[in-house]
Design a protein around this motif. Structure first.
Motif, PDB file in Angstrom:
ATOM      1  N   GLU A 311     -54.836 136.110 -51.910  1.00 46.93           N
ATOM      2  CA  GLU A 311     -55.984 136.995 -51.735  1.00 46.93           C
ATOM      3  C   GLU A 311     -57.176 136.483 -52.533  1.00 46.93           C
ATOM      4  O   GLU A 311     -57.031 136.082 -53.690  1.00 46.93           O
ATOM      5  N   VAL A 312     -58.330 136.501 -51.888  1.00 47.77           N
ATOM      6  CA  VAL A 312     -59.592 136.120 -52.524  1.00 47.77           C
ATOM      7  C   VAL A 312     -60.415 137.383 -52.723  1.00 47.77           C
ATOM      8  O   VAL A 312     -60.578 138.182 -51.786  1.00 47.77           O
ATOM      9  N   GLN A 313     -60.921 137.565 -53.931  1.00 44.63           N
ATOM     10  CA  GLN A 313     -61.734 138.735 -54.251  1.00 44.63           C
ATOM     11  C   GLN A 313     -63.129 138.283 -54.655  1.00 44.63           C
ATOM     12  O   GLN A 313     -63.298 137.248 -55.308  1.00 44.63           O
ATOM     13  N   ALA A 314     -64.128 139.076 -54.295  1.00 41.99           N
ATOM     14  CA  ALA A 314     -65.519 138.767 -54.620  1.00 41.99           C
ATOM     15  C   ALA A 314     -66.209 140.025 -55.118  1.00 41.99           C
ATOM     16  O   ALA A 314     -65.884 141.149 -54.695  1.00 41.99           O
ATOM     17  N   LEU A 315     -67.153 139.843 -55.999  1.00 41.43           N
ATOM     18  CA  LEU A 315     -67.935 140.943 -56.559  1.00 41.43           C
ATOM     19  C   LEU A 315     -69.362 140.476 -56.760  1.00 41.43           C
ATOM     20  O   LEU A 315     -69.598 139.382 -57.303  1.00 41.43           O
ATOM     21  N   THR A 328     -66.396 131.494 -60.927  1.00 40.75           N
ATOM     22  CA  THR A 328     -65.207 131.408 -60.083  1.00 40.75           C
ATOM     23  C   THR A 328     -63.963 131.320 -60.959  1.00 40.75           C
ATOM     24  O   THR A 328     -64.022 130.828 -62.085  1.00 40.75           O
ATOM     25  N   SER A 329     -62.859 131.771 -60.427  1.00 37.76           N
ATOM     26  CA  SER A 329     -61.560 131.670 -61.098  1.00 37.76           C
ATOM     27  C   SER A 329     -60.501 131.397 -60.044  1.00 37.76           C
ATOM     28  O   SER A 329     -60.276 132.230 -59.150  1.00 37.76           O
ATOM     29  N   GLY A 330     -59.875 130.230 -60.124  1.00 41.79           N
ATOM     30  CA  GLY A 330     -58.861 129.854 -59.152  1.00 41.79           C
ATOM     31  C   GLY A 330     -59.405 129.162 -57.924  1.00 41.79           C
ATOM     32  O   GLY A 330     -58.625 128.751 -57.063  1.00 41.79           O
ATOM     33  N   LEU A 331     -60.726 129.040 -57.798  1.00 41.37           N
ATOM     34  CA  LEU A 331     -61.353 128.378 -56.658  1.00 41.37           C
ATOM     35  C   LEU A 331     -62.234 127.243 -57.154  1.00 41.37           C
ATOM     36  O   LEU A 331     -62.678 127.249 -58.311  1.00 41.37           O
ATOM     37  N   ASP A 332     -62.521 126.312 -56.263  1.00 41.73           N
ATOM     38  CA  ASP A 332     -63.401 125.214 -56.607  1.00 41.73           C
ATOM     39  C   ASP A 332     -64.838 125.727 -56.678  1.00 41.73           C
ATOM     40  O   ASP A 332     -65.361 126.291 -55.707  1.00 41.73           O
ATOM     41  N   ALA A 333     -65.477 125.539 -57.822  1.00 40.42           N
ATOM     42  CA  ALA A 333     -66.818 126.077 -58.023  1.00 40.42           C
ATOM     43  C   ALA A 333     -67.827 125.445 -57.075  1.00 40.42           C
ATOM     44  O   ALA A 333     -68.748 126.127 -56.589  1.00 40.42           O
ATOM     45  N   SER A 334     -67.689 124.164 -56.795  1.00 35.88           N
ATOM     46  CA  SER A 334     -68.637 123.484 -55.910  1.00 35.88           C
ATOM     47  C   SER A 334     -68.542 124.013 -54.487  1.00 35.88           C
ATOM     48  O   SER A 334     -69.562 124.254 -53.825  1.00 35.88           O
ATOM     49  N   ARG A 335     -67.333 124.204 -53.988  1.00 36.33           N
ATOM     50  CA  ARG A 335     -67.166 124.712 -52.632  1.00 36.33           C
ATOM     51  C   ARG A 335     -67.634 126.158 -52.544  1.00 36.33           C
ATOM     52  O   ARG A 335     -68.184 126.587 -51.525  1.00 36.33           O
ATOM     53  N   ALA A 359     -62.786 135.182 -57.257  1.00 37.65           N
ATOM     54  CA  ALA A 359     -61.537 134.866 -57.952  1.00 37.65           C
ATOM     55  C   ALA A 359     -60.360 135.058 -57.021  1.00 37.65           C
ATOM     56  O   ALA A 359     -60.458 135.676 -55.953  1.00 37.65           O
ATOM     57  N   THR A 360     -59.242 134.497 -57.422  1.00 31.37           N
ATOM     58  CA  THR A 360     -57.976 134.687 -56.724  1.00 31.37           C
ATOM     59  C   THR A 360     -57.102 135.670 -57.499  1.00 31.37           C
ATOM     60  O   THR A 360     -57.345 135.953 -58.668  1.00 31.37           O
ATOM     61  N   VAL A 361     -56.082 136.160 -56.844  1.00 30.37           N
ATOM     62  CA  VAL A 361     -55.162 137.127 -57.441  1.00 30.37           C
ATOM     63  C   VAL A 361     -53.920 136.402 -57.934  1.00 30.37           C
ATOM     64  O   VAL A 361     -53.403 135.506 -57.265  1.00 30.37           O
ATOM     65  N   GLY A 362     -53.446 136.759 -59.115  1.00 27.92           N
ATOM     66  CA  GLY A 362     -52.207 136.203 -59.632  1.00 27.92           C
ATOM     67  C   GLY A 362     -52.335 134.879 -60.322  1.00 27.92           C
ATOM     68  O   GLY A 362     -51.324 134.257 -60.660  1.00 27.92           O
TER      69      GLY A 362
END
Length: 507
Positions: A311-315, A328-335, A359-362
């Motif tokens: 799961e991907v979460q955004a705020l 970002t957390s768990g994802l590539d910042a550039s992408r 961020a991603t979950v877990g």
């Protein structure tokens, strides 16, 4: 007997103290590991050349007559480790397992040692970092006790070889290769020359006595294996053990494998009682909420050959002033930054004055480009304040032109989503189609990011919402699809419209 003819001594050479790279003259930066100021003079080296052939002790055989049963796999008792190794341990194979401190390397190998001992194997566990009593305390905590599991606390290579002679093990575990040293070689334990000598000696012993060997290796700050690069070339298998220290999830990947594939990933759960393999880890990466929340989107990523639902979460939040923050957390910042730019330029979402957190979950790390579409939909969901139905998944690579590109293993991802109860998916369009789709599972193929947004957040949806199969309108009806101030593509009218996906099954 081979004879040697000495040649004139070579001039002084220079060797990198970090990786062992050599050069004829001194340079400020290592050409292999790119470290600065690590080249040291090694002095004059005399060389010799072999000029005569030796008597052959074991003649060459036709490949069809070689007995392959000697290299048969033997299960470690840990299914996830067997998956990564290609089926298990091969007698005489040398496996290097590298990872950051505290990730669980010693715990995993101690569990493997106990399981092998319970199957009747003689196992020798040589530790250079702990005492035998400390290892036993950890073994008691995780339940890794067996009568044929032998412990030896040694830092000298010759003493460790003596333990091998006395025990005659079927499985040898050395924790770690950087803590052993040989008195025949100059330098301290962990140095380039010592690691090279220790590794070469242990590998020769494993091959000569047909002993499966597991070596623990330290890593540097950038995550590469500490010591000379030659170490990775000498061993048969190189495994990388990764994991966030704030998360229980651990991932094991094979970087090099002479006996199996390198595209498999093993998942483990590190707890107080030890480490356990996770045959189905998808539940760790998805939150379970009663009602859908804006800013979340489920995707299916492929790690090696294994599809994982995450799961991907955004705020989004109003920027306090100055440059908006992008975290970002768990994802590539550039992408993620690229996805934000595409949403702003191609979809009309005004994000220039908002802090963005994705961020991603877990604690899972998603680096595959197929996660782009889920990240874009999650960001759009929180911008529009419209939740995505909990019954759908989305995956696809987003290009700078706003197109959604095809990714690999579409059908495998759909099958995994259907297995976990999801009832629909937004996928990239392709001439071949998504393949065989499970009964009752609906697939929406999209070519652009705008099509994906209109499929998940229909701008012209009356009370029932626009269903799949209906043509996408070229113009939005007045009132229902007019653009909101700030460039948002659709203005929210009353309560959110029903989405064209059903909720997941309860079975």
């Amino acid at each position: 007997m081979a004879s040697k003819t000495s040649r004139a001594p070579k001039g002084p050479s220079f060797r990198c103290s970090e990786c062992g790279w050599t050069a004829a003259k001194w340079v400020g930066r290592c050409g292999e590991c790119q470290a600065w100021g690590t080249l040291e003079e090694t002095g004059v080296v005399a060389s010799a050349r072999t000029t005569a052939a030796a008597t052959v002790a074991s003649p060459a055989l036709p490949i069809t007559e070689v007995d392959a049963t000697q290299a048969a796999y033997r299960s470690t008792g840990v299914g996830e480790l067997d998956r990564v190794l290609g089926g298990g341990l091969v007698p005489g194979a040398v496996v290097l397992m590298a990872g950051e401190p505290g990730v669980g390397k010693s715990t995993l190998l101690l569990d493997v040692a106990a399981r092998a001992a319970r199957e009747g194997m003689r196992v020798l566990y040589v530790t250079g970092e702990e005492s035998a009593a400390q290892v036993k305390l950890r073994a008691e905590r995780i339940g890794a006790l067996a009568p044929t599991l032998f412990l030896a606390a040694e830092n000298d290579l010759s003493m460790a070889l003596g333990q091998v002679d006395a025990t005659q093990p079927d499985l040898l575990i050395v924790d770690s290769v950087q803590t052993l040293s040989s008195a025949e070689v100059d330098g301290t334990a962990g140095g380039v020359s010592q690691v090279r000598e220790v590794a070469a000696t242990l590998i020769n012993t494993a091959k000569a006595r047909n002993i499966a060997t597991l070596l623990v290796g330290h890593v540097t700050k950038d995550g590469s294996v500490a010591g000379p690069r030659l170490l990775e070339h000498l061993v048969d298998v190189v495994c990388q053990f990764d994991g966030d220290r704030h998360s229980r999830l651990r991932l094991l990947r094979a970087i090099k494998n002479r006996y199996g594939p390198t595209d498999e990933v093993g998942c483990f759960d590190l707890t107080e009682d030890g480490i356990e393999g996770l045959a189905d880890p998808s539940g760790l990466f998805v939150t379970r909420t009663k009602d859908p929340v804006p800013g979340t989107c489920v995707t299916v990523t492929v790690e090696g050959r294994r599809p994982l639902v995450a799961e991907v979460q955004a705020l989004l939040d109003e920027a306090a002033g100055g440059q908006p923050r992008r975290a970002t957390s768990g994802l590539d910042a550039s992408r993620t930054a690229m996805v934000l730019a595409v949403l702003s330029s191609r979809a009309g979402l005004n994000l220039s004055r908002q802090d963005t957190y994705v961020a991603t979950v877990g604690g899972v790390k998603l680096s595959e480009p197929a996660v782009d579409l889920a990240a874009a939909l999650a960001i759009a969901s929180t911008q529009l304040n419209r939740p995505i139905s909990t019954g759908i998944v989305a995956f696809g690579e987003v290009g700078l032109a706003g197109e959604v590109r095809r990714v690999q293993d579409i059908n495998r991802r759909i099958t995994e989503a259907e297995r976990l109860g999801f009832r629909g998916a937004v996928v990239p369009a392709s001439p071949q189609g998504p393949g065989k789709v499970p009964n009752g599972f609906r697939v929406k193929e999209v070519s652009t990011l705008l099509e994906a947004l209109e499929a998940v957040f229909p701008p012209d949806a009356p009370d029932g919402g626009r269903r799949y199969g209906a043509p996408r309108p070229q113009q939005h009806p007045a009132g229902a699809g007019e653009r909101a101030p700030g460039g948002a593509p659709w203005r929210e009218k009353g309560s959110p419209e029903p989405l064209p996906f059903r909720t997941p099954r309860n079975d």
